[in-house]
Design a protein around this motif. Sequence first.
Motif, PDB file in Angstrom:
ATOM      1  N   LEU A  95      30.872  21.551  85.075  1.00 45.69           N
ATOM      2  CA  LEU A  95      30.587  22.736  84.259  1.00 45.69           C
ATOM      3  C   LEU A  95      29.527  23.601  84.933  1.00 45.69           C
ATOM      4  O   LEU A  95      29.655  24.828  84.996  1.00 45.69           O
ATOM      5  CB  LEU A  95      30.100  22.316  82.871  1.00 45.69           C
ATOM      6  CG  LEU A  95      31.140  21.772  81.892  1.00 45.69           C
ATOM      7  CD1 LEU A  95      30.455  21.178  80.668  1.00 45.69           C
ATOM      8  CD2 LEU A  95      32.118  22.853  81.473  1.00 45.69           C
ATOM      9  N   HIS A  96      28.490  22.969  85.447  1.00 45.26           N
ATOM     10  CA  HIS A  96      27.384  23.718  86.033  1.00 45.26           C
ATOM     11  C   HIS A  96      27.827  24.440  87.301  1.00 45.26           C
ATOM     12  O   HIS A  96      27.522  25.612  87.504  1.00 45.26           O
ATOM     13  CB  HIS A  96      26.233  22.764  86.339  1.00 45.26           C
ATOM     14  CG  HIS A  96      24.902  23.437  86.381  1.00 45.26           C
ATOM     15  ND1 HIS A  96      24.126  23.611  85.267  1.00 45.26           N
ATOM     16  CD2 HIS A  96      24.216  24.003  87.405  1.00 45.26           C
ATOM     17  CE1 HIS A  96      23.008  24.240  85.590  1.00 45.26           C
ATOM     18  NE2 HIS A  96      23.043  24.485  86.888  1.00 45.26           N
ATOM     19  N   HIS A 101      30.489  27.220  86.409  1.00 45.06           N
ATOM     20  CA  HIS A 101      29.867  28.327  85.672  1.00 45.06           C
ATOM     21  C   HIS A 101      29.215  29.320  86.621  1.00 45.06           C
ATOM     22  O   HIS A 101      29.206  30.534  86.364  1.00 45.06           O
ATOM     23  CB  HIS A 101      28.843  27.781  84.683  1.00 45.06           C
ATOM     24  CG  HIS A 101      28.033  28.850  83.997  1.00 45.06           C
ATOM     25  ND1 HIS A 101      28.513  29.589  82.936  1.00 45.06           N
ATOM     26  CD2 HIS A 101      26.779  29.323  84.247  1.00 45.06           C
ATOM     27  CE1 HIS A 101      27.587  30.459  82.550  1.00 45.06           C
ATOM     28  NE2 HIS A 101      26.529  30.313  83.323  1.00 45.06           N
ATOM     29  N   HIS A 102      28.672  28.828  87.723  1.00 46.25           N
ATOM     30  CA  HIS A 102      27.939  29.681  88.660  1.00 46.25           C
ATOM     31  C   HIS A 102      28.829  30.298  89.736  1.00 46.25           C
ATOM     32  O   HIS A 102      28.308  30.913  90.674  1.00 46.25           O
ATOM     33  CB  HIS A 102      26.794  28.900  89.290  1.00 46.25           C
ATOM     34  CG  HIS A 102      25.631  28.703  88.364  1.00 46.25           C
ATOM     35  ND1 HIS A 102      24.643  29.646  88.189  1.00 46.25           N
ATOM     36  CD2 HIS A 102      25.318  27.685  87.520  1.00 46.25           C
ATOM     37  CE1 HIS A 102      23.766  29.223  87.304  1.00 46.25           C
ATOM     38  NE2 HIS A 102      24.155  28.032  86.887  1.00 46.25           N
ATOM     39  N   LEU A 105      25.666  28.347  79.695  1.00 47.84           N
ATOM     40  CA  LEU A 105      25.867  26.908  79.632  1.00 47.84           C
ATOM     41  C   LEU A 105      25.301  26.295  78.361  1.00 47.84           C
ATOM     42  O   LEU A 105      25.637  25.172  78.002  1.00 47.84           O
ATOM     43  CB  LEU A 105      25.229  26.239  80.852  1.00 47.84           C
ATOM     44  CG  LEU A 105      25.994  26.386  82.176  1.00 47.84           C
ATOM     45  CD1 LEU A 105      25.148  25.889  83.333  1.00 47.84           C
ATOM     46  CD2 LEU A 105      27.318  25.635  82.123  1.00 47.84           C
ATOM     47  N   LEU A 130      36.187  25.989  80.906  1.00 48.58           N
ATOM     48  CA  LEU A 130      34.917  25.279  80.774  1.00 48.58           C
ATOM     49  C   LEU A 130      34.773  24.803  79.329  1.00 48.58           C
ATOM     50  O   LEU A 130      34.511  25.601  78.423  1.00 48.58           O
ATOM     51  CB  LEU A 130      33.747  26.192  81.154  1.00 48.58           C
ATOM     52  CG  LEU A 130      33.794  26.804  82.572  1.00 48.58           C
ATOM     53  CD1 LEU A 130      32.524  27.586  82.858  1.00 48.58           C
ATOM     54  CD2 LEU A 130      34.006  25.726  83.630  1.00 48.58           C
ATOM     55  N   GLN A 171      32.699  23.302  76.769  1.00 50.27           N
ATOM     56  CA  GLN A 171      31.267  23.082  76.608  1.00 50.27           C
ATOM     57  C   GLN A 171      30.903  22.516  75.236  1.00 50.27           C
ATOM     58  O   GLN A 171      29.799  22.706  74.748  1.00 50.27           O
ATOM     59  CB  GLN A 171      30.513  24.392  76.856  1.00 50.27           C
ATOM     60  CG  GLN A 171      30.629  24.879  78.283  1.00 50.27           C
ATOM     61  CD  GLN A 171      29.857  26.160  78.554  1.00 50.27           C
ATOM     62  OE1 GLN A 171      30.077  26.825  79.561  1.00 50.27           O
ATOM     63  NE2 GLN A 171      28.962  26.560  77.679  1.00 50.27           N
TER      64      GLN A 171
END
Length: 267
Positions: free
Chosen positions: A59-60, A63-64, A90, A111, A113
Amino acid sequence: MDDVITDIPPPSRFLLEDLNNFTPSQPTLPSPFLVFSSAKSKKIFCPSLLIIAMSSPSLHFLHHISSKTLIGTLVLPEIPLAGNSTEPSLRDKSCNIYALSDADNSIMIVLVQYSVAPERAHAVARLLIGEKIIPQRVLILDSIQSCNFRGKLSPDETIAFKLETSLERKTSDTGNSSLIKSLDYYPSGSVVDGLAAALLSGCELKKIKGTLCASWPDLGVPVMSLVKSLLVRDVLTGTNYTIDGDYEDEYLKLSRRKDRIDSDLYT
């Protein structure tokens, strides 16, 4: 005089269905649904690859990736939207859907979350695979749960395994390249459950090439490096993308904060 020890007891005054009358019925939850931008609301998406991220490192990292475009979201009615930011974050409890290449949507990224309850997993999986989104290939990124793993897991050990659908495995057995090349298969006797299992079984039923990559632990710089290496080397090869430069520092702060919270629980 009756023998209360040996005589057959009298029947209960209540039938089983009568007992249920005293338990309030649980309200039926509304079905989850997809929301796309107006320009794409009627479109059927057929990406060459659908990446579904659920683990913290995946996810991290994803996300970027700044070159992706937000095209939709999956709404799970029981997940409150209060507190979510106007821009994707996030910290949000959300399930956003992105296109890595807006021209032809060749790669789509989801994603996830928030936690999906086991009884809702198949409903969510059906929305993500096979209705409005019909991918040629699926990659699921999840974390290993220690309670489901046959063997001991050390928090200082970084590992990852894969599971594949029969069609994906047949592709690699015939000499064609598998999606994830450098991982061993998930050990026999270990279990995968929840949304990851629902997604992989959905791929199997719909005859879609699917791979589940499960990593351990869920936080830490080593596991972030491992997941990043798998994605960059095996999955995103030949794809044009850009990554924000500060994602490693932010992930390190998240890992330290989580480690501090966990250590406080045992002091």
